[in-house]
Design a protein around this motif. Structure first.
Motif, PDB file in Angstrom:
ATOM      1  N   VAL A 109       1.037  -1.336  -0.080  1.00  0.00           N
ATOM      2  CA  VAL A 109      -0.434   0.089  -0.278  1.00  0.00           C
ATOM      3  C   VAL A 109       1.095   0.914   0.168  1.00  0.00           C
ATOM      4  O   VAL A 109       1.597   0.992   0.494  1.00  0.00           O
ATOM      5  CB  VAL A 109      -1.250  -0.053   1.091  1.00  0.00           C
ATOM      6  N   ASP A 110       1.317   2.660  -0.977  1.00  0.00           N
ATOM      7  CA  ASP A 110       1.019   3.657  -1.042  1.00  0.00           C
ATOM      8  C   ASP A 110       0.393   4.782  -0.411  1.00  0.00           C
ATOM      9  O   ASP A 110       1.269   5.637   0.365  1.00  0.00           O
ATOM     10  CB  ASP A 110       1.501   3.771  -2.305  1.00  0.00           C
ATOM     11  N   ALA A 111      -0.691   4.561  -0.982  1.00  0.00           N
ATOM     12  CA  ALA A 111      -1.395   5.221   0.031  1.00  0.00           C
ATOM     13  C   ALA A 111      -2.799   5.443   0.931  1.00  0.00           C
ATOM     14  O   ALA A 111      -3.559   4.678  -0.499  1.00  0.00           O
ATOM     15  CB  ALA A 111      -1.352   6.961  -1.166  1.00  0.00           C
ATOM     16  N   ALA A 112      -3.355   5.466   2.145  1.00  0.00           N
ATOM     17  CA  ALA A 112      -4.750   5.225   1.887  1.00  0.00           C
ATOM     18  C   ALA A 112      -5.187   6.034   2.583  1.00  0.00           C
ATOM     19  O   ALA A 112      -5.359   6.743   3.526  1.00  0.00           O
ATOM     20  CB  ALA A 112      -5.345   3.483   2.520  1.00  0.00           C
ATOM     21  N   THR A 113      -6.810   6.090   3.067  1.00  0.00           N
ATOM     22  CA  THR A 113      -7.560   6.624   3.712  1.00  0.00           C
ATOM     23  C   THR A 113      -9.226   6.462   3.545  1.00  0.00           C
ATOM     24  O   THR A 113      -9.755   4.940   2.319  1.00  0.00           O
ATOM     25  CB  THR A 113      -7.983   8.470   2.728  1.00  0.00           C
ATOM     26  N   ASP A 114      -9.740   5.771   4.787  1.00  0.00           N
ATOM     27  CA  ASP A 114     -11.394   5.937   4.485  1.00  0.00           C
ATOM     28  C   ASP A 114     -12.168   6.928   3.733  1.00  0.00           C
ATOM     29  O   ASP A 114     -11.401   8.115   3.271  1.00  0.00           O
ATOM     30  CB  ASP A 114     -11.534   6.272   6.149  1.00  0.00           C
ATOM     31  N   VAL A 115     -13.240   6.059   3.821  1.00  0.00           N
ATOM     32  CA  VAL A 115     -14.118   6.878   2.596  1.00  0.00           C
ATOM     33  C   VAL A 115     -15.141   7.343   3.398  1.00  0.00           C
ATOM     34  O   VAL A 115     -16.214   6.396   3.649  1.00  0.00           O
ATOM     35  CB  VAL A 115     -14.333   6.318   1.554  1.00  0.00           C
ATOM     36  N   THR A 116     -15.186   8.444   3.961  1.00  0.00           N
ATOM     37  CA  THR A 116     -16.446   9.259   4.913  1.00  0.00           C
ATOM     38  C   THR A 116     -16.997   9.949   4.670  1.00  0.00           C
ATOM     39  O   THR A 116     -17.448  10.116   3.408  1.00  0.00           O
ATOM     40  CB  THR A 116     -15.734   8.746   6.337  1.00  0.00           C
ATOM     41  N   THR A 126      -2.125   1.877  -4.811  1.00  0.00           N
ATOM     42  CA  THR A 126      -0.672   0.168  -4.413  1.00  0.00           C
ATOM     43  C   THR A 126      -0.473   0.913  -6.192  1.00  0.00           C
ATOM     44  O   THR A 126      -0.857   0.711  -6.687  1.00  0.00           O
ATOM     45  CB  THR A 126      -1.668  -0.991  -3.952  1.00  0.00           C
ATOM     46  N   ARG A 127       1.290   0.070  -6.002  1.00  0.00           N
ATOM     47  CA  ARG A 127       2.002  -0.161  -7.313  1.00  0.00           C
ATOM     48  C   ARG A 127       2.072  -1.179  -7.181  1.00  0.00           C
ATOM     49  O   ARG A 127       2.397  -1.865  -7.821  1.00  0.00           O
ATOM     50  CB  ARG A 127       3.459   0.418  -7.355  1.00  0.00           C
ATOM     51  N   ALA A 128       1.117  -2.831  -6.447  1.00  0.00           N
ATOM     52  CA  ALA A 128       1.207  -3.839  -6.625  1.00  0.00           C
ATOM     53  C   ALA A 128      -0.051  -4.376  -6.321  1.00  0.00           C
ATOM     54  O   ALA A 128      -0.113  -5.086  -5.386  1.00  0.00           O
ATOM     55  CB  ALA A 128       2.130  -4.883  -5.853  1.00  0.00           C
ATOM     56  N   PRO A 129      -1.176  -4.203  -7.378  1.00  0.00           N
ATOM     57  CA  PRO A 129      -2.730  -4.354  -7.405  1.00  0.00           C
ATOM     58  C   PRO A 129      -2.715  -6.142  -7.290  1.00  0.00           C
ATOM     59  O   PRO A 129      -3.694  -6.327  -6.386  1.00  0.00           O
ATOM     60  CB  PRO A 129      -3.117  -4.063  -8.493  1.00  0.00           C
ATOM     61  N   ASP A 130      -2.350  -6.873  -7.848  1.00  0.00           N
ATOM     62  CA  ASP A 130      -2.764  -7.993  -7.545  1.00  0.00           C
ATOM     63  C   ASP A 130      -1.284  -8.547  -6.540  1.00  0.00           C
ATOM     64  O   ASP A 130      -2.514  -9.134  -5.949  1.00  0.00           O
ATOM     65  CB  ASP A 130      -1.233  -8.827  -9.619  1.00  0.00           C
ATOM     66  N   ARG A 131      -1.033  -8.208  -6.028  1.00  0.00           N
ATOM     67  CA  ARG A 131      -0.354  -8.782  -4.511  1.00  0.00           C
ATOM     68  C   ARG A 131      -1.584  -8.218  -3.753  1.00  0.00           C
ATOM     69  O   ARG A 131      -1.910  -9.032  -2.798  1.00  0.00           O
ATOM     70  CB  ARG A 131       0.881  -8.326  -4.592  1.00  0.00           C
ATOM     71  N   LEU A 132      -2.026  -6.889  -3.860  1.00  0.00           N
ATOM     72  CA  LEU A 132      -2.759  -6.244  -2.190  1.00  0.00           C
ATOM     73  C   LEU A 132      -3.949  -7.733  -2.887  1.00  0.00           C
ATOM     74  O   LEU A 132      -4.347  -7.987  -2.046  1.00  0.00           O
ATOM     75  CB  LEU A 132      -3.147  -5.121  -2.641  1.00  0.00           C
ATOM     76  N   ALA A 133      -4.989  -7.494  -4.079  1.00  0.00           N
ATOM     77  CA  ALA A 133      -6.003  -8.396  -4.611  1.00  0.00           C
ATOM     78  C   ALA A 133      -5.853  -9.229  -3.320  1.00  0.00           C
ATOM     79  O   ALA A 133      -6.740  -9.970  -3.162  1.00  0.00           O
ATOM     80  CB  ALA A 133      -6.009  -8.616  -5.864  1.00  0.00           C
ATOM     81  N   ALA A 134      -4.138  -9.889  -3.843  1.00  0.00           N
ATOM     82  CA  ALA A 134      -5.058 -11.875  -3.483  1.00  0.00           C
ATOM     83  C   ALA A 134      -4.332 -11.602  -1.939  1.00  0.00           C
ATOM     84  O   ALA A 134      -4.996 -12.249  -0.916  1.00  0.00           O
ATOM     85  CB  ALA A 134      -3.138 -11.831  -3.895  1.00  0.00           C
ATOM     86  N   ALA A 135      -3.417 -10.582  -1.343  1.00  0.00           N
ATOM     87  CA  ALA A 135      -3.970 -10.975   0.047  1.00  0.00           C
ATOM     88  C   ALA A 135      -5.555 -10.297   0.396  1.00  0.00           C
ATOM     89  O   ALA A 135      -6.279 -11.328   1.658  1.00  0.00           O
ATOM     90  CB  ALA A 135      -3.019  -9.624   0.601  1.00  0.00           C
ATOM     91  N   LEU A 136      -6.196  -9.459  -0.113  1.00  0.00           N
ATOM     92  CA  LEU A 136      -7.688  -9.221   0.317  1.00  0.00           C
ATOM     93  C   LEU A 136      -8.007 -10.130  -0.156  1.00  0.00           C
ATOM     94  O   LEU A 136      -9.394 -10.734   0.776  1.00  0.00           O
ATOM     95  CB  LEU A 136      -7.704  -8.008  -0.363  1.00  0.00           C
ATOM     96  N   ASN A 137      -8.721 -11.069  -1.343  1.00  0.00           N
ATOM     97  CA  ASN A 137      -8.519 -11.980  -1.375  1.00  0.00           C
ATOM     98  C   ASN A 137      -8.759 -13.316   0.093  1.00  0.00           C
ATOM     99  O   ASN A 137     -10.117 -14.166   0.000  1.00  0.00           O
ATOM    100  CB  ASN A 137      -8.523 -12.333  -2.879  1.00  0.00           C
ATOM    101  N   HIS A 138      -7.525 -14.082  -0.052  1.00  0.00           N
ATOM    102  CA  HIS A 138      -7.340 -14.071   0.922  1.00  0.00           C
ATOM    103  C   HIS A 138      -8.048 -14.200   2.172  1.00  0.00           C
ATOM    104  O   HIS A 138      -8.602 -15.162   2.881  1.00  0.00           O
ATOM    105  CB  HIS A 138      -5.699 -14.436   1.299  1.00  0.00           C
ATOM    106  N   ARG A 139      -7.841 -12.744   2.364  1.00  0.00           N
ATOM    107  CA  ARG A 139      -8.774 -12.661   3.502  1.00  0.00           C
ATOM    108  C   ARG A 139     -10.639 -12.137   3.521  1.00  0.00           C
ATOM    109  O   ARG A 139     -11.362 -11.896   4.438  1.00  0.00           O
ATOM    110  CB  ARG A 139      -7.929 -10.851   4.736  1.00  0.00           C
ATOM    111  N   ARG A 140     -11.015 -12.537   2.774  1.00  0.00           N
ATOM    112  CA  ARG A 140     -12.385 -12.652   1.631  1.00  0.00           C
ATOM    113  C   ARG A 140     -13.021 -11.569   2.832  1.00  0.00           C
ATOM    114  O   ARG A 140     -13.538 -11.303   3.091  1.00  0.00           O
ATOM    115  CB  ARG A 140     -12.742 -13.717   2.321  1.00  0.00           C
ATOM    116  N   VAL A 141     -12.217 -10.473   2.035  1.00  0.00           N
ATOM    117  CA  VAL A 141     -12.200  -8.753   1.703  1.00  0.00           C
ATOM    118  C   VAL A 141     -12.521  -8.189   0.781  1.00  0.00           C
ATOM    119  O   VAL A 141     -12.116  -8.376  -0.471  1.00  0.00           O
ATOM    120  CB  VAL A 141     -10.968  -7.458   2.072  1.00  0.00           C
TER     121      VAL A 141
END
Length: 129
Positions: free
Chosen positions: A1-8, A90-105
């Motif tokens: 993750v390079d940057a993140a923010t909540d969406v409120t 993120t500059r690693a979208p596939d890696r982030l997607a895999a991590a989120l999928n693994h956690r069922r997010v």
């Protein structure tokens, strides 16, 4: 993750604009990849729009190229009534997607960071399309 923010309260595009402006970049957003609740576009089309959403829309209007979006779609993308999800770059979208999928997010790839005027957002496609 390079940057993140909540969406409120600032809505998706308000938070995206702030993230982009602070990072000195722009973004292209795929409106069709953004999940919305059933009936939301109908409500916005009938003028059922929160005051905060109207303020958010006015805030992002100068920095957004809305493409062919209807007024209702524009308000939905600036809606103050969000689920509090996260907007992640993120500059690693596939890696982030895999991590989120693994956690069922649940997640969606809604666009890309691009070179351009800091904070500028170009929207392509149609909400729900």
């Amino acid at each position: 993750v390079d940057a993140a923010t909540d969406v409120t309260g600032y809505g998706l595009l308000g938070h995206l604009n702030e993230l982009l402006a602070a990072s000195g970049v722009a973004a292209e957003v795929d409106a069709g990849a953004i999940r919305v609740l059933d009936g939301v576009l109908d409500l916005a089309d009938r003028g059922v729009i929160a005051g905060g959403t109207r303020r958010n829309r006015a805030f992002v209007d100068p920095v957004v190229d809305w493409g062919g979006l209807s007024e209702a779609e524009r308000f939905v993308l600036a809606d103050a009534q969000t689920s509090g999800g996260l907007l992640i770059a993120t500059r690693a979208p596939d890696r982030l997607a895999a991590a989120l999928n693994h956690r069922r997010v649940a997640h969606a790839d809604i666009g890309a960071v691009v070179a351009g005027d800091p904070g500028r957002i170009t929207v392509r496609g149609r909400v729900g399309g």
